[in-house]
Design a protein around this motif. Structure first.
Motif, PDB file in Angstrom:
ATOM      1  N   PRO A 162      18.142   3.470  45.029  1.00  0.00           N
ATOM      2  CA  PRO A 162      19.120   4.531  45.296  1.00  0.00           C
ATOM      3  C   PRO A 162      20.581   4.112  45.169  1.00  0.00           C
ATOM      4  CG  PRO A 162      17.324   4.680  46.867  1.00  0.00           C
ATOM      5  CD  PRO A 162      17.098   3.419  46.085  1.00  0.00           C
ATOM      6  N   ASP A 163      20.884   2.838  45.471  1.00  0.00           N
ATOM      7  CA  ASP A 163      22.289   2.419  45.376  1.00  0.00           C
ATOM      8  C   ASP A 163      22.636   1.851  44.005  1.00  0.00           C
ATOM      9  OD1 ASP A 163      21.158  -0.104  45.350  1.00  0.00           O
ATOM     10  OD2 ASP A 163      22.372  -0.898  46.994  1.00  0.00           O
ATOM     11  N   GLY A 164      21.684   1.817  43.086  1.00  0.00           N
ATOM     12  CA  GLY A 164      21.952   1.404  41.709  1.00  0.00           C
ATOM     13  C   GLY A 164      22.066  -0.082  41.479  1.00  0.00           C
ATOM     14  N   THR A 165      21.709  -0.910  42.451  1.00  0.00           N
ATOM     15  CA  THR A 165      21.917  -2.350  42.310  1.00  0.00           C
ATOM     16  C   THR A 165      20.687  -3.122  41.855  1.00  0.00           C
ATOM     17  OG1 THR A 165      21.377  -2.742  44.643  1.00  0.00           O
ATOM     18  CG2 THR A 165      23.697  -2.324  44.093  1.00  0.00           C
ATOM     19  N   HIS A 166      19.517  -2.517  41.972  1.00  0.00           N
ATOM     20  CA  HIS A 166      18.280  -3.219  41.658  1.00  0.00           C
ATOM     21  C   HIS A 166      17.323  -2.297  40.894  1.00  0.00           C
ATOM     22  CE1 HIS A 166      19.884  -5.535  45.040  1.00  0.00           C
ATOM     23  NE2 HIS A 166      19.076  -6.533  44.712  1.00  0.00           N
ATOM     24  N   LEU A 167      16.383  -2.913  40.199  1.00  0.00           N
ATOM     25  CA  LEU A 167      15.265  -2.197  39.608  1.00  0.00           C
ATOM     26  C   LEU A 167      14.000  -2.626  40.335  1.00  0.00           C
ATOM     27  CD1 LEU A 167      15.896  -2.774  35.769  1.00  0.00           C
ATOM     28  CD2 LEU A 167      16.853  -0.975  37.215  1.00  0.00           C
TER      29      LEU A 167
ATOM     30  N   ARG B 191      -4.915   1.901  40.145  1.00  0.00           N
ATOM     31  CA  ARG B 191      -6.198   1.197  40.077  1.00  0.00           C
ATOM     32  C   ARG B 191      -7.087   1.540  41.278  1.00  0.00           C
ATOM     33  NH1 ARG B 191      -7.560  -4.833  38.113  1.00  0.00           N
ATOM     34  NH2 ARG B 191      -9.316  -5.349  39.452  1.00  0.00           N
ATOM     35  N   ASP B 192      -6.536   1.467  42.485  1.00  0.00           N
ATOM     36  CA  ASP B 192      -7.360   1.783  43.656  1.00  0.00           C
ATOM     37  C   ASP B 192      -7.072   3.187  44.208  1.00  0.00           C
ATOM     38  OD1 ASP B 192      -4.985   1.607  45.088  1.00  0.00           O
ATOM     39  OD2 ASP B 192      -5.532  -0.235  46.140  1.00  0.00           O
ATOM     40  N   GLU B 193      -6.279   3.963  43.459  1.00  0.00           N
ATOM     41  CA  GLU B 193      -5.972   5.357  43.816  1.00  0.00           C
ATOM     42  C   GLU B 193      -5.332   5.460  45.192  1.00  0.00           C
ATOM     43  OE1 GLU B 193      -9.442   7.730  43.255  1.00  0.00           O
ATOM     44  OE2 GLU B 193      -9.685   7.157  41.157  1.00  0.00           O
ATOM     45  N   SER B 194      -4.419   4.559  45.479  1.00  0.00           N
ATOM     46  CA  SER B 194      -3.739   4.565  46.775  1.00  0.00           C
ATOM     47  C   SER B 194      -2.277   4.948  46.622  1.00  0.00           C
ATOM     48  CB  SER B 194      -3.841   3.181  47.441  1.00  0.00           C
ATOM     49  OG  SER B 194      -3.128   2.209  46.694  1.00  0.00           O
ATOM     50  N   VAL B 195      -1.733   5.498  47.702  1.00  0.00           N
ATOM     51  CA  VAL B 195      -0.302   5.786  47.813  1.00  0.00           C
ATOM     52  C   VAL B 195       0.206   4.985  48.996  1.00  0.00           C
ATOM     53  CG1 VAL B 195       1.460   7.546  48.142  1.00  0.00           C
ATOM     54  CG2 VAL B 195      -0.635   8.103  46.888  1.00  0.00           C
ATOM     55  N   ARG B 196       1.206   4.146  48.752  1.00  0.00           N
ATOM     56  CA  ARG B 196       1.673   3.233  49.791  1.00  0.00           C
ATOM     57  C   ARG B 196       3.143   3.505  50.118  1.00  0.00           C
ATOM     58  NH1 ARG B 196      -0.714  -2.317  46.989  1.00  0.00           N
ATOM     59  NH2 ARG B 196      -2.798  -1.474  46.524  1.00  0.00           N
ATOM     60  N   ALA B 197       3.478   3.401  51.386  1.00  0.00           N
ATOM     61  CA  ALA B 197       4.853   3.619  51.833  1.00  0.00           C
ATOM     62  C   ALA B 197       5.382   2.338  52.461  1.00  0.00           C
ATOM     63  CB  ALA B 197       4.905   4.759  52.845  1.00  0.00           C
ATOM     64  N   TYR B 198       6.574   1.924  52.041  1.00  0.00           N
ATOM     65  CA  TYR B 198       7.163   0.682  52.537  1.00  0.00           C
ATOM     66  C   TYR B 198       8.564   0.931  53.082  1.00  0.00           C
ATOM     67  CZ  TYR B 198       3.442  -1.599  49.868  1.00  0.00           C
ATOM     68  OH  TYR B 198       2.219  -1.983  49.376  1.00  0.00           O
ATOM     69  N   ALA B 199       8.874   0.255  54.170  1.00  0.00           N
ATOM     70  CA  ALA B 199      10.261   0.219  54.637  1.00  0.00           C
ATOM     71  C   ALA B 199      11.112  -0.493  53.587  1.00  0.00           C
ATOM     72  CB  ALA B 199      10.333  -0.509  55.976  1.00  0.00           C
TER      73      ALA B 199
ATOM     74  N   TRP C 294      11.715   7.182  46.236  1.00  0.00           N
ATOM     75  CA  TRP C 294      12.234   6.964  47.592  1.00  0.00           C
ATOM     76  C   TRP C 294      12.258   8.288  48.342  1.00  0.00           C
ATOM     77  CZ3 TRP C 294      13.350   4.046  43.498  1.00  0.00           C
ATOM     78  CH2 TRP C 294      13.350   2.648  43.670  1.00  0.00           C
ATOM     79  N   ARG C 295      11.822   8.226  49.618  1.00  0.00           N
ATOM     80  CA  ARG C 295      11.782   9.436  50.433  1.00  0.00           C
ATOM     81  C   ARG C 295      11.925   9.056  51.900  1.00  0.00           C
ATOM     82  NH1 ARG C 295       7.842  12.479  53.171  1.00  0.00           N
ATOM     83  NH2 ARG C 295       8.203  14.739  53.141  1.00  0.00           N
ATOM     84  N   ASN C 296      12.896   9.683  52.564  1.00  0.00           N
ATOM     85  CA  ASN C 296      13.096   9.478  54.005  1.00  0.00           C
ATOM     86  C   ASN C 296      13.215   7.996  54.369  1.00  0.00           C
ATOM     87  OD1 ASN C 296      12.934  12.260  54.364  1.00  0.00           O
ATOM     88  ND2 ASN C 296      10.718  12.199  54.771  1.00  0.00           N
ATOM     89  N   GLY C 297      13.951   7.259  53.559  1.00  0.00           N
ATOM     90  CA  GLY C 297      14.202   5.855  53.856  1.00  0.00           C
ATOM     91  C   GLY C 297      13.070   4.917  53.508  1.00  0.00           C
ATOM     92  N   GLU C 298      12.008   5.435  52.908  1.00  0.00           N
ATOM     93  CA  GLU C 298      10.892   4.595  52.493  1.00  0.00           C
ATOM     94  C   GLU C 298      10.768   4.583  50.971  1.00  0.00           C
ATOM     95  OE1 GLU C 298       7.537   4.687  55.947  1.00  0.00           O
ATOM     96  OE2 GLU C 298       7.638   6.459  54.648  1.00  0.00           O
TER      97      GLU C 298
END
Length: 224
Positions: free
Chosen positions: A130-135, A191-199, A180-184
């Motif tokens: 979101p801040d444009g500094t990383h990929l 591959r394992d059909e998962s959706v993961r959320a990270y801080a 990115w959504r709500n700070g996550e």
């Protein structure tokens, strides 16, 4: 709110994905990985707004914006601060592309210690923080469904260095759908059909070692 889905371009891709919209130019980019090609559609908002209002829509023109040299896959594309330039991820390279001159140079190369190493391995989905500094970008095996696991990495635009942030111990097979959504930071593993959320940290880089990360099964079929 009226919601509408419309076709913004008539093109048959072998492996088309990764749409990114540049509001500065009202231009939509997307890639056909297998054809090594980045495509562009100009004045795309006219097509979308006419679809919503029902007005006669102009015929969108899909044009080739850039073709990667030496048959390298056009795995993903990123906007830069200069509207005339894109970053394009290939097999292990990040190429800085000048759209006006149609020239490119290798800005950075993923170290051999990160990512899949089989023939045909390549970058996959990636997004700018979101801040444009990383990929934040994934790397996968050609046989990602059943073969070697992939990797998740972060590229620091300031230092031009990659860092491996592959989640442990889960790993990741086919990194996808980064948003990115709500700070996550939300990341899909097809591959394992998962959706993961990270801080995330202050830049939006996911903390994949954090205990606040979660994984949930998806009911949809994997695809790529």
């Amino acid at each position: 709110m009226t919601r509408s889905v419309c076709i913004t371009g008539d093109l048959h891709c072998e492996l088309g994905e990764g749409p990114i919209y540049d509001e500065r130019l009202d231009r939509l980019y997307f890639v056909d990985i297998s054809k090594s090609t980045v495509y562009a559609i100009d004045a795309v908002s006219d097509v979308v707004s006419d679809a919503v209002t029902g007005a006669p829509a102009p015929s969108p023109v899909v044009r080739i914006a850039f073709v990667c040299p030496d048959g390298e896959p056009a795995s993903c594309a990123f906007l830069t601060s200069d509207p005339s330039k894109l970053l394009v991820g290939t097999s292990r390279h990040l190429r800085l592309v000048d759209l006006e001159s149609q020239s490119s140079s290798v800005l950075a190369t993923l170290p051999d210690c990160i990512g899949a190493t089989d023939a045909g391995a390549r970058f996959n989905d990636g997004k700018v923080t979101p801040d444009g500094t990383h990929l934040v970008v994934g790397h996968l095996s050609l046989s990602w469904r059943t073969g070697p696991m992939g990797s998740l990495c972060v590229f620091d635009a300031g230092t031009r260095a990659f860092k491996d942030i592959t989640p442990a111990p889960l790993g990741i097979g086919c990194p996808n759908g980064i948003v990115w959504r709500n700070g996550e930071c939300i990341i899909v593993d097809s591959r394992d059909e998962s959706v993961r959320a990270y801080a995330t940290d202050e830049h939006g880089v996911p903390d994949t070692s954090s205990s606040s990360s979660s994984s949930s099964s998806s009911s949809s079929s994997s695809h790529r």
